[in-house]
Design a protein around this motif. Structure first.
Motif, PDB file in Angstrom:
ATOM      1  N   TYR A 115     -14.883  -1.119  -0.102  1.00 42.99           N
ATOM      2  CA  TYR A 115     -15.230  -0.950   1.306  1.00 42.99           C
ATOM      3  C   TYR A 115     -14.737  -2.103   2.177  1.00 42.99           C
ATOM      4  N   CYS A 116     -14.740  -3.319   1.641  1.00 37.24           N
ATOM      5  CA  CYS A 116     -14.187  -4.450   2.404  1.00 37.24           C
ATOM      6  C   CYS A 116     -12.690  -4.259   2.621  1.00 37.24           C
ATOM      7  N   ARG A 117     -12.019  -3.734   1.610  1.00 37.84           N
ATOM      8  CA  ARG A 117     -10.588  -3.463   1.759  1.00 37.84           C
ATOM      9  C   ARG A 117     -10.352  -2.315   2.752  1.00 37.84           C
ATOM     10  N   ALA A 118     -11.221  -1.345   2.742  1.00 36.81           N
ATOM     11  CA  ALA A 118     -11.091  -0.252   3.700  1.00 36.81           C
ATOM     12  C   ALA A 118     -11.235  -0.775   5.131  1.00 36.81           C
ATOM     13  N   LEU A 119     -12.198  -1.666   5.341  1.00 35.24           N
ATOM     14  CA  LEU A 119     -12.368  -2.280   6.653  1.00 35.24           C
ATOM     15  C   LEU A 119     -11.131  -3.092   7.037  1.00 35.24           C
ATOM     16  N   ASN A 120     -10.582  -3.804   6.077  1.00 37.24           N
ATOM     17  CA  ASN A 120      -9.374  -4.587   6.315  1.00 37.24           C
ATOM     18  C   ASN A 120      -8.197  -3.672   6.667  1.00 37.24           C
ATOM     19  N   LEU A 121      -8.115  -2.531   5.977  1.00 36.61           N
ATOM     20  CA  LEU A 121      -7.036  -1.584   6.262  1.00 36.61           C
ATOM     21  C   LEU A 121      -7.090  -1.093   7.708  1.00 36.61           C
ATOM     22  N   MET A 122      -8.292  -0.878   8.222  1.00 33.91           N
ATOM     23  CA  MET A 122      -8.404  -0.414   9.599  1.00 33.91           C
ATOM     24  C   MET A 122      -7.764  -1.413  10.555  1.00 33.91           C
ATOM     25  N   SER A 123      -7.959  -2.700  10.294  1.00 33.77           N
ATOM     26  CA  SER A 123      -7.357  -3.713  11.158  1.00 33.77           C
ATOM     27  C   SER A 123      -5.842  -3.745  10.977  1.00 33.77           C
ATOM     28  N   PHE A 124      -5.379  -3.552   9.740  1.00 34.37           N
ATOM     29  CA  PHE A 124      -3.939  -3.514   9.486  1.00 34.37           C
ATOM     30  C   PHE A 124      -3.296  -2.319  10.203  1.00 34.37           C
ATOM     31  N   TYR A 125      -3.976  -1.177  10.143  1.00 36.95           N
ATOM     32  CA  TYR A 125      -3.443   0.021  10.795  1.00 36.95           C
ATOM     33  C   TYR A 125      -3.319  -0.195  12.301  1.00 36.95           C
ATOM     34  N   TYR A 126      -4.276  -0.926  12.859  1.00 35.01           N
ATOM     35  CA  TYR A 126      -4.224  -1.232  14.290  1.00 35.01           C
ATOM     36  C   TYR A 126      -3.029  -2.126  14.607  1.00 35.01           C
ATOM     37  N   LEU A 127      -2.860  -3.199  13.844  1.00 33.21           N
ATOM     38  CA  LEU A 127      -1.750  -4.115  14.096  1.00 33.21           C
ATOM     39  C   LEU A 127      -0.408  -3.418  13.928  1.00 33.21           C
ATOM     40  N   ALA A 128      -0.319  -2.511  12.952  1.00 33.73           N
ATOM     41  CA  ALA A 128       0.938  -1.803  12.697  1.00 33.73           C
ATOM     42  C   ALA A 128       1.237  -0.737  13.743  1.00 33.73           C
ATOM     43  N   GLY A 129       0.235  -0.387  14.538  1.00 35.02           N
ATOM     44  CA  GLY A 129       0.440   0.627  15.563  1.00 35.02           C
ATOM     45  C   GLY A 129       0.164   2.039  15.095  1.00 35.02           C
TER      46      GLY A 129
ATOM     47  N   TRP B 232       0.797  -1.222   0.000  1.00 37.31           N
ATOM     48  CA  TRP B 232       0.000   0.000   0.000  1.00 37.31           C
ATOM     49  C   TRP B 232       0.835   1.280   0.000  1.00 37.31           C
ATOM     50  N   ASP B 233       2.145   1.164   0.107  1.00 44.11           N
ATOM     51  CA  ASP B 233       3.018   2.334   0.249  1.00 44.11           C
ATOM     52  C   ASP B 233       2.661   3.151   1.484  1.00 44.11           C
ATOM     53  N   VAL B 234       2.171   2.476   2.500  1.00 44.24           N
ATOM     54  CA  VAL B 234       1.842   3.123   3.772  1.00 44.24           C
ATOM     55  C   VAL B 234       3.010   2.918   4.726  1.00 44.24           C
ATOM     56  N   THR B 235       3.551   4.021   5.248  1.00 42.11           N
ATOM     57  CA  THR B 235       4.716   3.931   6.121  1.00 42.11           C
ATOM     58  C   THR B 235       4.529   4.623   7.466  1.00 42.11           C
ATOM     59  N   ASP B 236       3.423   5.343   7.635  1.00 43.60           N
ATOM     60  CA  ASP B 236       3.173   6.041   8.888  1.00 43.60           C
ATOM     61  C   ASP B 236       1.694   6.410   8.956  1.00 43.60           C
ATOM     62  N   ARG B 237       1.313   7.100  10.004  1.00 46.34           N
ATOM     63  CA  ARG B 237      -0.105   7.437  10.168  1.00 46.34           C
ATOM     64  C   ARG B 237      -0.601   8.368   9.059  1.00 46.34           C
ATOM     65  N   ALA B 238       0.239   9.310   8.659  1.00 43.96           N
ATOM     66  CA  ALA B 238      -0.180  10.260   7.622  1.00 43.96           C
ATOM     67  C   ALA B 238      -0.481   9.548   6.309  1.00 43.96           C
ATOM     68  N   SER B 239       0.405   8.659   5.881  1.00 43.74           N
ATOM     69  CA  SER B 239       0.168   7.938   4.626  1.00 43.74           C
ATOM     70  C   SER B 239      -0.974   6.936   4.785  1.00 43.74           C
ATOM     71  N   ALA B 240      -1.170   6.439   6.012  1.00 42.48           N
ATOM     72  CA  ALA B 240      -2.299   5.542   6.274  1.00 42.48           C
ATOM     73  C   ALA B 240      -3.621   6.276   6.060  1.00 42.48           C
ATOM     74  N   GLU B 241      -3.716   7.471   6.594  1.00 39.78           N
ATOM     75  CA  GLU B 241      -4.951   8.239   6.460  1.00 39.78           C
ATOM     76  C   GLU B 241      -5.170   8.691   5.012  1.00 39.78           C
TER      77      GLU B 241
ATOM     78  N   TYR C  85      -2.915   3.138  14.352  1.00 42.03           N
ATOM     79  CA  TYR C  85      -4.164   3.493  15.028  1.00 42.03           C
ATOM     80  C   TYR C  85      -4.244   2.712  16.338  1.00 42.03           C
ATOM     81  N   THR C  86      -4.886   3.303  17.316  1.00 43.92           N
ATOM     82  CA  THR C  86      -5.175   2.558  18.537  1.00 43.92           C
ATOM     83  C   THR C  86      -6.309   1.574  18.256  1.00 43.92           C
ATOM     84  N   GLU C  87      -6.547   0.682  19.189  1.00 43.53           N
ATOM     85  CA  GLU C  87      -7.629  -0.284  19.029  1.00 43.53           C
ATOM     86  C   GLU C  87      -8.967   0.435  18.883  1.00 43.53           C
TER      87      GLU C  87
END
Length: 283
Positions: free
Chosen positions: A195-209, A114-123, A211-213
């Protein structure tokens, strides 16, 4: 951290000492340097040693606290196919225990896929998938086919083979299925995929730290409440997801559909939760 210098008596002997105090999330520390006769070089050496100090925090086995309510089960089910493909647990939020190991796994995975490396790129990525996603380009492509006369063609497979470069009848059939879905559902034809991928991303962001739970759960709930009214069943949502997967991957969704059917046959079938269950905050 604080430090002090002074005198200290140890076993009847009085000498010079320097003490550094530190506090972390896990422990309190006191590092002491004692000498009968103090020299400036000793203080330099002590400072150098303190600068090299690294704390080895105890490994957290699992930081996840959320209970498996119907809302959480619904969220899990929305991406259970990929959870199963990864060999993770679709009966727990995010699929893995939240700890240092899963954090490192997900940090690397998010960067690779996803080229996501931090909270900013995650959002930024989440905003893209929720406001645009693959469904926007899909709709444009289907409109191009419509302008070419796809809708009026009596033999749509032949039309695709005549007007597009396809490698096989199966590939042509995918285009026909995509166009049929677009005719029926319009711009939301592959919304299930996004939308299913967006939901999945939320869980990935949590595991990566990133986002908080609670942040991940709150975000997941908002997305779930947005996508639920678009479909009337798990089958309908998954059909949309599969078409989107084919469009993105440019390959058959047969493997993922087989996983979906297999999951439905299991005793712990994640899709037993009612698709129309009332989605509400339970954490």
């Amino acid at each position: 951290v604080s430090a002090c210098q002074g005198k200290m008596k140890i076993e009847g002997l009085t000498g010079d000492t320097c003490i550094v105090y530190g506090e972390s999330d896990y422990a309190f520390y006191a590092i002491l340097y004692y000498a009968n006769t103090w020299k400036d070089s000793m203080l330099d050496s002590f400072k150098a040693s303190c600068e090299k100090f690294e704390e080895k925090a105890p490994e957290v086995k699992d930081a996840t606290t959320v209970e498996l309510t119907d809302t959480v089960r619904w969220i899990n089910a929305s991406y259970a196919i990929l959870t199963e493909l990864n060999g993770w647990d679709y009966n727990r939020f995010a699929g893995l225990p939240a700890n240092d190991t899963s954090r490192q796994i997900e940090i690397a995975s998010l960067e690779e896929w996803w080229d996501v490396t931090d909270r900013a790129s995650a959002e930024e990525t989440l905003d893209w998938i929720l406001t645009e996603g693959h469904r926007t380009q899909f709709a444009e492509d289907m409109e191009d086919l419509k302008a070419m006369g796809m809708g009026d063609a009596s033999d749509k497979t032949a039309f695709i083979k005549e007007n597009l470069t396809v490698q096989s009848d199966d590939e042509a059939a995918m285009f026909v299925n995509w166009y049929a879905a677009y005719e029926e559902f319009g711009d939301n034809a592959i919304a299930g995929w996004d939308y299913c991928r967006a939901l999945n991303l939320m869980s990935f962001y949590y595991l990566a730290g990133y986002y908080t739970e609670e942040e991940a759960l709150n975000g997941s709930l908002a997305i779930a409440q947005q996508v639920q009214p678009m479909f009337d069943s798990w089958d309908a949502l998954v059909d949309s997801y599969m078409i989107g997967y084919e469009y993105w991957a440019e390959e058959s969704s047969a493997e993922r559909r087989a996983i979906y059917e297999d999951l439905q046959s299991r005793k712990d079938n994640p899709y037993t939760v009612d698709f129309k269950t009332s989605l509400e905050k339970t954490w």
